[in-house]
Scaffold this active site. Sequence first.
Site, short mmCIF file in Angstrom:
data_model
loop_
_atom_site.label_atom_id
_atom_site.label_comp_id
_atom_site.label_asym_id
_atom_site.label_seq_id
_atom_site.Cartn_x
_atom_site.Cartn_y
_atom_site.Cartn_z
N SER A 96 21.17 -74.29 14.84
CA SER A 96 20.99 -75.60 14.18
C SER A 96 22.01 -76.71 14.16
CB SER A 96 20.63 -75.37 12.75
OG SER A 96 20.21 -76.52 12.10
N ASP A 152 16.25 -66.74 18.85
CA ASP A 152 16.06 -67.96 18.06
C ASP A 152 14.87 -68.74 18.61
OD1 ASP A 152 16.24 -70.43 16.78
OD2 ASP A 152 18.43 -70.41 16.78
N HIS A 185 16.72 -67.69 14.06
CA HIS A 185 17.51 -68.85 13.62
C HIS A 185 18.11 -68.54 12.26
CE1 HIS A 185 18.68 -73.01 14.27
NE2 HIS A 185 18.31 -73.32 13.03
#
Length: 260
Positions: A96, A152, A185
Amino acid sequence: MPTTERSGDGTVTVSPTNEADQSALVVICHGLGDSAEGFVDVAEHLSAALPHVKFILPTAPTQPVTMNMGMPMPSWYDIVGLDERSNESCKGIDGSQGGALSLFTGMQLEGGSEQKLAGVLLMSGYLPAAKQFKITPGLEDTPILHCHGESDPMVQFAMAKKSREHVTERGATEYEIKGYPGLVHSVSPEEIADVLAFLTRVLPPDESCRITLKDPSDMSVKELKAAIRKAGLGSKAVGLMEKSEFVKLLKDHREGGIGK
């Protein structure tokens, strides 16, 4: 134990119990839609192992995010999409998400080697606006650690590899990727252990970098009480009346005589 403080703008600060021990600073920028609170436990865990490091965790402003149908949420900049073409449009990064911001800005700081960071760390991040990215001369050897879950689904592991490719093409000499099989994630204990090892390597205690604190003798009683409270010495201040007593308590603490 470290001292954790919260301000009205959402910033969280995790400081060494004895501020006089501080010789390093780490800024942790959270991901899209999160806040500083999302990483407080991580900062406190790292601080316990790195008593000379102060951690600052800001919270991003709330703004509409194009990728999420314009919904307002904490975001460092607007995201149109995560594909390479959309990723070139990063309004507000003039990347992120916290890791993206750290990489994009950390390698382009003005001042060259005089302002070089000890290191740049990304967790599930990527390089935004790659076509705009240029490394400031003198920062090429800044250590970069990129931790990324290999499963992810949001910021795919391939983006980590592509980010390293772009950054090394522009001159970076130390860009390491650590992949975590099965990790989505998110963050894992193994990843945090690698983060701690990286910070321990690039931010060792350094007497020459210790911050200069205001002399307790020059503080007002209000300042003294605030510093004593922040240091966790409130119980030791019970019954003290004179300024000289508060000064002595704080000086003894800073010199290692109390609270160690």
